[in-house]
Design a protein around this motif. Structure first.
Motif, PDB file in Angstrom:
ATOM      1  N   ASN A  42      -6.482  -7.525  -3.283  1.00  0.00           N
ATOM      2  CA  ASN A  42      -6.478  -6.902  -1.960  1.00  0.00           C
ATOM      3  C   ASN A  42      -5.885  -5.496  -2.015  1.00  0.00           C
ATOM      4  O   ASN A  42      -4.882  -5.202  -1.368  1.00  0.00           O
ATOM      5  CB  ASN A  42      -5.700  -7.791  -0.981  1.00  0.00           C
ATOM      6  N   THR A  43      -6.507  -4.610  -2.793  1.00  0.00           N
ATOM      7  CA  THR A  43      -5.943  -3.276  -2.993  1.00  0.00           C
ATOM      8  C   THR A  43      -5.869  -2.454  -1.704  1.00  0.00           C
ATOM      9  O   THR A  43      -4.959  -1.647  -1.541  1.00  0.00           O
ATOM     10  CB  THR A  43      -6.733  -2.494  -4.055  1.00  0.00           C
ATOM     11  N   SER A  44      -6.780  -2.661  -0.786  1.00  0.00           N
ATOM     12  CA  SER A  44      -6.754  -1.878   0.457  1.00  0.00           C
ATOM     13  C   SER A  44      -5.682  -2.377   1.430  1.00  0.00           C
ATOM     14  O   SER A  44      -5.328  -1.667   2.369  1.00  0.00           O
ATOM     15  CB  SER A  44      -8.124  -1.902   1.135  1.00  0.00           C
ATOM     16  N   GLY A  45      -5.149  -3.549   1.194  1.00  0.00           N
ATOM     17  CA  GLY A  45      -4.146  -4.109   2.090  1.00  0.00           C
ATOM     18  C   GLY A  45      -2.721  -3.710   1.760  1.00  0.00           C
ATOM     19  O   GLY A  45      -1.791  -4.103   2.466  1.00  0.00           O
ATOM     20  N   PHE A  46      -2.543  -2.928   0.692  1.00  0.00           N
ATOM     21  CA  PHE A  46      -1.200  -2.571   0.247  1.00  0.00           C
ATOM     22  C   PHE A  46      -1.083  -1.096  -0.076  1.00  0.00           C
ATOM     23  O   PHE A  46      -2.046  -0.443  -0.446  1.00  0.00           O
ATOM     24  CB  PHE A  46      -0.817  -3.377  -1.003  1.00  0.00           C
ATOM     25  N   LYS A  47       0.146  -0.609   0.055  1.00  0.00           N
ATOM     26  CA  LYS A  47       0.491   0.746  -0.378  1.00  0.00           C
ATOM     27  C   LYS A  47       1.789   0.626  -1.164  1.00  0.00           C
ATOM     28  O   LYS A  47       2.774   0.076  -0.658  1.00  0.00           O
ATOM     29  CB  LYS A  47       0.684   1.672   0.814  1.00  0.00           C
ATOM     30  N   LEU A  48       1.785   1.098  -2.403  1.00  0.00           N
ATOM     31  CA  LEU A  48       2.978   1.051  -3.232  1.00  0.00           C
ATOM     32  C   LEU A  48       3.789   2.324  -3.060  1.00  0.00           C
ATOM     33  O   LEU A  48       3.245   3.428  -3.096  1.00  0.00           O
ATOM     34  CB  LEU A  48       2.611   0.854  -4.704  1.00  0.00           C
ATOM     35  N   LEU A  49       5.076   2.147  -2.867  1.00  0.00           N
ATOM     36  CA  LEU A  49       6.015   3.253  -2.707  1.00  0.00           C
ATOM     37  C   LEU A  49       6.874   3.266  -3.969  1.00  0.00           C
ATOM     38  O   LEU A  49       7.722   2.400  -4.151  1.00  0.00           O
ATOM     39  CB  LEU A  49       6.875   3.044  -1.460  1.00  0.00           C
ATOM     40  N   GLU A  90       4.071   9.817 -12.842  1.00  0.00           N
ATOM     41  CA  GLU A  90       2.644  10.025 -13.084  1.00  0.00           C
ATOM     42  C   GLU A  90       2.011   8.792 -13.726  1.00  0.00           C
ATOM     43  O   GLU A  90       0.889   8.414 -13.387  1.00  0.00           O
ATOM     44  CB  GLU A  90       2.448  11.250 -13.969  1.00  0.00           C
ATOM     45  N   PHE A  91       2.728   8.134 -14.625  1.00  0.00           N
ATOM     46  CA  PHE A  91       2.236   6.911 -15.276  1.00  0.00           C
ATOM     47  C   PHE A  91       1.874   5.859 -14.224  1.00  0.00           C
ATOM     48  O   PHE A  91       0.788   5.272 -14.250  1.00  0.00           O
ATOM     49  CB  PHE A  91       3.301   6.367 -16.240  1.00  0.00           C
ATOM     50  N   PHE A  92       2.779   5.612 -13.280  1.00  0.00           N
ATOM     51  CA  PHE A  92       2.554   4.579 -12.276  1.00  0.00           C
ATOM     52  C   PHE A  92       1.496   4.991 -11.252  1.00  0.00           C
ATOM     53  O   PHE A  92       0.668   4.179 -10.843  1.00  0.00           O
ATOM     54  CB  PHE A  92       3.873   4.228 -11.575  1.00  0.00           C
ATOM     55  N   VAL A  93       1.502   6.249 -10.844  1.00  0.00           N
ATOM     56  CA  VAL A  93       0.495   6.740  -9.897  1.00  0.00           C
ATOM     57  C   VAL A  93      -0.901   6.640 -10.515  1.00  0.00           C
ATOM     58  O   VAL A  93      -1.857   6.224  -9.850  1.00  0.00           O
ATOM     59  CB  VAL A  93       0.817   8.186  -9.450  1.00  0.00           C
ATOM     60  N   LYS A  95      -1.922   4.495 -12.752  1.00  0.00           N
ATOM     61  CA  LYS A  95      -2.294   3.078 -12.748  1.00  0.00           C
ATOM     62  C   LYS A  95      -2.769   2.650 -11.360  1.00  0.00           C
ATOM     63  O   LYS A  95      -3.749   1.916 -11.227  1.00  0.00           O
ATOM     64  CB  LYS A  95      -1.119   2.191 -13.186  1.00  0.00           C
ATOM     65  N   CYS A  96      -2.084   3.100 -10.316  1.00  0.00           N
ATOM     66  CA  CYS A  96      -2.488   2.769  -8.945  1.00  0.00           C
ATOM     67  C   CYS A  96      -3.885   3.289  -8.649  1.00  0.00           C
ATOM     68  O   CYS A  96      -4.716   2.586  -8.078  1.00  0.00           O
ATOM     69  CB  CYS A  96      -1.496   3.343  -7.934  1.00  0.00           C
ATOM     70  N   HIS A  97      -4.149   4.509  -9.042  1.00  0.00           N
ATOM     71  CA  HIS A  97      -5.464   5.098  -8.788  1.00  0.00           C
ATOM     72  C   HIS A  97      -6.558   4.424  -9.600  1.00  0.00           C
ATOM     73  O   HIS A  97      -7.685   4.303  -9.119  1.00  0.00           O
ATOM     74  CB  HIS A  97      -5.426   6.614  -9.032  1.00  0.00           C
ATOM     75  N   GLU A  98      -6.243   3.969 -10.807  1.00  0.00           N
ATOM     76  CA  GLU A  98      -7.228   3.271 -11.628  1.00  0.00           C
ATOM     77  C   GLU A  98      -7.711   1.983 -10.969  1.00  0.00           C
ATOM     78  O   GLU A  98      -8.879   1.624 -11.078  1.00  0.00           O
ATOM     79  CB  GLU A  98      -6.646   2.946 -13.006  1.00  0.00           C
ATOM     80  N   ILE A  99      -6.798   1.282 -10.276  1.00  0.00           N
ATOM     81  CA  ILE A  99      -7.202   0.023  -9.639  1.00  0.00           C
ATOM     82  C   ILE A  99      -7.522   0.175  -8.156  1.00  0.00           C
ATOM     83  O   ILE A  99      -7.999  -0.762  -7.537  1.00  0.00           O
ATOM     84  CB  ILE A  99      -6.140  -1.080  -9.839  1.00  0.00           C
ATOM     85  N   GLY A 100      -7.244   1.344  -7.594  1.00  0.00           N
ATOM     86  CA  GLY A 100      -7.619   1.619  -6.216  1.00  0.00           C
ATOM     87  C   GLY A 100      -6.604   1.218  -5.162  1.00  0.00           C
ATOM     88  O   GLY A 100      -6.965   1.037  -4.000  1.00  0.00           O
ATOM     89  N   VAL A 101      -5.349   1.099  -5.529  1.00  0.00           N
ATOM     90  CA  VAL A 101      -4.316   0.797  -4.536  1.00  0.00           C
ATOM     91  C   VAL A 101      -3.618   2.101  -4.151  1.00  0.00           C
ATOM     92  O   VAL A 101      -3.339   2.942  -5.000  1.00  0.00           O
ATOM     93  CB  VAL A 101      -3.306  -0.262  -5.055  1.00  0.00           C
ATOM     94  N   GLY A 102      -3.388   2.283  -2.850  1.00  0.00           N
ATOM     95  CA  GLY A 102      -2.728   3.485  -2.363  1.00  0.00           C
ATOM     96  C   GLY A 102      -1.283   3.536  -2.825  1.00  0.00           C
ATOM     97  O   GLY A 102      -0.648   2.497  -3.048  1.00  0.00           O
ATOM     98  N   CYS A 103      -0.760   4.745  -2.960  1.00  0.00           N
ATOM     99  CA  CYS A 103       0.634   4.866  -3.399  1.00  0.00           C
ATOM    100  C   CYS A 103       1.216   6.207  -2.980  1.00  0.00           C
ATOM    101  O   CYS A 103       0.498   7.142  -2.653  1.00  0.00           O
ATOM    102  CB  CYS A 103       0.750   4.688  -4.907  1.00  0.00           C
ATOM    103  N   GLU A 104       2.534   6.241  -3.000  1.00  0.00           N
ATOM    104  CA  GLU A 104       3.328   7.460  -2.870  1.00  0.00           C
ATOM    105  C   GLU A 104       4.437   7.334  -3.898  1.00  0.00           C
ATOM    106  O   GLU A 104       4.900   6.225  -4.175  1.00  0.00           O
ATOM    107  CB  GLU A 104       3.972   7.582  -1.485  1.00  0.00           C
ATOM    108  N   ALA A 105       4.890   8.446  -4.439  1.00  0.00           N
ATOM    109  CA  ALA A 105       5.954   8.403  -5.442  1.00  0.00           C
ATOM    110  C   ALA A 105       6.902   9.570  -5.224  1.00  0.00           C
ATOM    111  O   ALA A 105       6.467  10.661  -4.871  1.00  0.00           O
ATOM    112  CB  ALA A 105       5.348   8.458  -6.845  1.00  0.00           C
ATOM    113  N   TRP A 106       8.197   9.316  -5.438  1.00  0.00           N
ATOM    114  CA  TRP A 106       9.173  10.379  -5.302  1.00  0.00           C
ATOM    115  C   TRP A 106      10.414  10.080  -6.130  1.00  0.00           C
ATOM    116  O   TRP A 106      10.624   8.969  -6.588  1.00  0.00           O
ATOM    117  CB  TRP A 106       9.530  10.634  -3.841  1.00  0.00           C
TER     118      TRP A 106
END
Length: 150
Positions: A42-49, A90-93, A95-106
């Motif tokens: 359910n990649t569209s149902g989540f956003k990783l922070l 960048e490593f984690f972002v 990975k998120c983009h490869e599987i299509g899950v939204g993310c923000e990183a800081w």
């Protein structure tokens, strides 16, 4: 009407063995656990922070053989540390983009416990996931240090 994605904060840090830009084993496992057990398909149902609490060396110097003679030398050191933290995220972002899950990183600087608690209060994610630093569930429970509440 589409609902907002569930926001999962994942605290990540650099490898103590390999250093920047490599992620720690527990960070990678926490990230992979989040994808496998929470996000699943359910990649569209989540956003990783993705939060990186960047800790300065105790003495403030990365290179023991470096000489610092001006304020600019310290500015360059801070810029280099920030760049290293960005490469880690960048490593984690990626990975998120490869599987299509939204993310923000800081990145936030400071003691990881304090930084994570502050960011949880500020951002108010739905879940917080942190690595275990190699401790099993029975090793973590009795430790007073690990019982800090935000």
């Amino acid at each position: 009407m589409e609902s907002e994605p569930t926001r999962v904060m994942v605290a990540v840090n650099e490898s103590t063995i390999k250093g920047y830009p490599h992620a720690s084993i527990s960070s990678k496992k926490a990230f992979e656990w989040t994808l496998k057990k929470i996000v699943r398909s359910n990649t569209s149902g989540f956003k990783l922070l993705l939060l990186h609490a960047q800790v300065q060396d105790e003495d403030g110097f990365d290179d023991v053989d470096s000489i610092y003679a001006s304020p600019d030398d310290f500015r360059h050191m801070r810029e280099r540390n920030k760049a290293k933290g960005l490469h880690l995220l960048e490593f984690f972002v990626q990975k998120c983009h490869e599987i299509g899950v939204g993310c923000e990183a800081w990145i936030r600087k400071g003691d990881p416990t304090e930084v994570i608690c502050h960011e949880v209060r500020r951002v108010r994610p739905d879940f917080l996931v942190v690595g275990s630093r190699g401790l099993g569930p029975f090793q973590k429970m009795p430790s007073h240090h690990n019982q800090t509440q935000c």
